[in-house]
Design an enzyme around this catalytic site. Structure first.
Site, PDB file in Angstrom:
ATOM      1  N   GLY A 242     -24.158 -12.607  -9.551  1.00  0.00           N
ATOM      2  CA  GLY A 242     -24.109 -13.784  -8.690  1.00  0.00           C
ATOM      3  C   GLY A 242     -25.406 -14.489  -8.386  1.00  0.00           C
ATOM      4  O   GLY A 242     -25.465 -15.260  -7.425  1.00  0.00           O
ATOM      5  N   GLY A 243     -26.450 -14.289  -9.182  1.00  0.00           N
ATOM      6  CA  GLY A 243     -27.723 -14.946  -8.900  1.00  0.00           C
ATOM      7  C   GLY A 243     -27.610 -16.455  -8.819  1.00  0.00           C
ATOM      8  O   GLY A 243     -28.090 -17.088  -7.870  1.00  0.00           O
ATOM      9  N   LYS A 244     -26.960 -17.066  -9.807  1.00  0.00           N
ATOM     10  CA  LYS A 244     -26.823 -18.528  -9.804  1.00  0.00           C
ATOM     11  C   LYS A 244     -25.739 -18.985  -8.840  1.00  0.00           C
ATOM     12  O   LYS A 244     -25.810 -20.088  -8.290  1.00  0.00           O
ATOM     13  CB  LYS A 244     -26.580 -19.035 -11.224  1.00  0.00           C
ATOM     14  CG  LYS A 244     -27.791 -18.842 -12.135  1.00  0.00           C
ATOM     15  CD  LYS A 244     -27.570 -19.455 -13.502  1.00  0.00           C
ATOM     16  CE  LYS A 244     -28.790 -19.248 -14.384  1.00  0.00           C
ATOM     17  NZ  LYS A 244     -29.042 -17.815 -14.694  1.00  0.00           N
ATOM     18  N   ASP A 262     -15.941 -13.361 -13.361  1.00  0.00           N
ATOM     19  CA  ASP A 262     -16.520 -12.683 -14.514  1.00  0.00           C
ATOM     20  C   ASP A 262     -15.427 -11.852 -15.163  1.00  0.00           C
ATOM     21  O   ASP A 262     -14.577 -11.273 -14.463  1.00  0.00           O
ATOM     22  CB  ASP A 262     -17.696 -11.786 -14.101  1.00  0.00           C
ATOM     23  CG  ASP A 262     -18.584 -11.439 -15.284  1.00  0.00           C
ATOM     24  OD1 ASP A 262     -19.661 -12.045 -15.416  1.00  0.00           O
ATOM     25  OD2 ASP A 262     -18.196 -10.571 -16.100  1.00  0.00           O
ATOM     26  N   ASP A 308     -23.036 -19.170 -17.866  1.00  0.00           N
ATOM     27  CA  ASP A 308     -24.283 -18.408 -17.997  1.00  0.00           C
ATOM     28  C   ASP A 308     -23.960 -17.305 -18.994  1.00  0.00           C
ATOM     29  O   ASP A 308     -23.605 -16.193 -18.627  1.00  0.00           O
ATOM     30  CB  ASP A 308     -24.689 -17.858 -16.634  1.00  0.00           C
ATOM     31  CG  ASP A 308     -26.112 -17.326 -16.624  1.00  0.00           C
ATOM     32  OD1 ASP A 308     -26.771 -17.368 -17.674  1.00  0.00           O
ATOM     33  OD2 ASP A 308     -26.554 -16.841 -15.569  1.00  0.00           O
ATOM     34  N   CYS A 361     -30.309 -16.785 -21.746  1.00  0.00           N
ATOM     35  CA  CYS A 361     -31.691 -16.302 -21.689  1.00  0.00           C
ATOM     36  C   CYS A 361     -32.105 -15.890 -23.096  1.00  0.00           C
ATOM     37  O   CYS A 361     -32.701 -14.838 -23.301  1.00  0.00           O
ATOM     38  CB  CYS A 361     -31.858 -15.170 -20.680  1.00  0.00           C
ATOM     39  SG  CYS A 361     -30.709 -13.794 -20.877  1.00  0.00           S
TER      40      CYS A 361
END
Length: 433
Positions: A242-244, A262, A308, A361
């Site tokens: 959940g960072g973003k 997710d 992501d 990434c």
């Protein structure tokens, strides 16, 4: 432990790593549990030696003419830490817990650790099989980009604007000497010490109160470029921990609705606690439930969908140097297939005129631009927003970011060498009305 004993321990750990293909963090943890006499400072210093050796594995092996753990550590001390043969010999003196003395061959190699005639993948410290892919992206800069990926990463924090201002958070953490980020208005950067040891940020009151989160500035930038607007409907399709999602909530000032999903319910587990700590109120977690279509009601209604995507993680090699050597061609093929499937799935949730943000990434075109080109061929109603337009979400720093990053028709590529961040690809597409 003496410095020499720490070097011996690093050699021992690398030998264990070679014997069993496991993440280096697990191997370090096992060593620490079986060597409880080693204090926290010792463990941090040993971990620094191990990670630095993995960062420079190819160049260290080339210098020493061997991939044996001892050779790799000795080669790293010369190529990365800049120790001369006399300094290394003082550590390898066969005293108690120290490595055995240098052989004549080792002395000769360490006396002249030149890589001038080494191939690019050795000088850049990346796997040989990835050379063609990386050169396709970076051209003549491929070695310099690889060397930047082989350096240590700083510790980046994101200020949670729901609970603090950047100025207040910086003051609360002043003892760690944080500096503002270069591009993200929410970023604070902490440079690590000589051993690469990060301060225990998770024990800081500012972290415990939800005022800051650990998040690379590149990841912060990606979320800002996606432009989650207050009051809109947003789906984070691969939310993970959940960072973003958390950053979206802050950027939206808790207004509107974010759906966090997710495919692997285990990845979502940390998110619930993080939402509470951060004071987030506009996130609905949609956990998978077998074959039940838990997102069916969102189809065609989202103003923004974030993918992501799972990827090879080539952009995170500074933080995960062991992953650099564990990735295989089969993994790349598997990831690209997953990405194509997720991207196509994501399109069904974007409403006419809405946006789809694709983030990895990774530094590889196979996972980045090629995926966007393939998506446009299948879904011609989606078109990338030019990077010159997306960077405006950052204000004035966005113009500097555009000049620093690698821009293409498909999106923007951030790299440690160019932007001082982890490697991130960001593409924002708009669906035709």
């Amino acid at each position: 432990m003496t410095p020499a004993a720490r070097i011996s321990a690093a050699i021992e750990i690398l030998a264990a790593l070679a014997a069993r293909s496991r993440p280096v963090a697990d191997t370090l943890k096992d060593w620490g549990l079986s060597h409880r006499f080693a204090g926290s400072g010792d463990r941090a210093a040993i971990a620094g030696l191990v990670y630095d050796t993995l960062r420079r594995r190819a160049s260290a092996a080339a210098v020493m003419g061997s991939e044996a753990p001892r050779a790799l550590v000795l080669g790293m001390l010369a190529t990365l830490r800049g120790l001369d043969v006399a300094a290394i010999a003082r550590y390898a003196d066969d005293s108690r817990f120290a490595p055995a003395p240098l052989s004549a061959d080792e002395e000769a190699r360490l006396a002249n650790p030149s890589l001038a005639d080494a191939p690019p993948f050795v000088r850049g410290d990346y796997p040989q099989w990835l050379h063609a892919s990386l050169r396709h992206v970076f051209g003549e800069d491929v070695v310099a980009e690889g060397q930047a990926l082989a350096a240590r990463a700083p510790l980046d924090l994101r200020v949670n604007s729901l609970k603090a201002t950047p100025e207040a958070a910086r003051a609360a953490l002043s003892h760690l000497n944080p500096e503002p980020g270069r591009y993200s208005p929410l970023a604070l950067r902490i440079v690590l010490d000589a051993d690469g040891k990060a301060p225990p940020v998770s024990a800081e009151p500012a972290f415990l109160h939800g005022e800051v989160e650990v998040q690379d500035e590149g990841s912060q930038i990606a979320a800002i470029l996606a432009q989650p607007l207050p009051g809109t409907q947003v789906l984070d399709l691969c939310a993970g921990a959940g960072g973003k999602t958390l950053e979206f909530a802050a950027l939206m000032d808790n207004k509107g609705q974010i759906y966090a999903h997710d495919a692997d319910i285990r990845r979502l587990k940390p998110l619930h606690e993080r939402l509470t700590r951060a004071g987030v109120r506009n996130v609905q977690v949609r956990s998978p439930r077998g074959a039940e279509p838990v997102l069916a009601d969102l189809e065609g209604h989202m103003d923004l969908v974030l993918v992501d995507a799972p990827c090879t993680g080539t952009g995170t090699w500074r933080r995960n140097p062991d992953a650099k050597w564990r990735v295989r061609p089969g993994a790349l093929a598997q990831r690209t297939a997953e990405q194509a499937k997720i991207l196509e799935e994501a399109t069904q949730y974007v409403k006419p005129g809405g946006r789809l943000a694709y983030v990895t990434c990774s530094l590889l075109d196979e996972e980045n631009g090629a995926q966007i080109r393939a998506l446009m061929a299948k879904c011609p109603d989606f078109a990338p927003i030019p990077p010159a337009e997306t960077v405006l979400a950052l204000g004035t720093p966005g113009l500097a970011l555009k000049d620093a990053a690698l821009a293409s028709r498909e999106g923007l590529l951030l790299t440690p060498r160019r932007t001082g961040t982890d490697g991130f690809f960001v593409s924002v597409l708009r669906r035709a009305v």
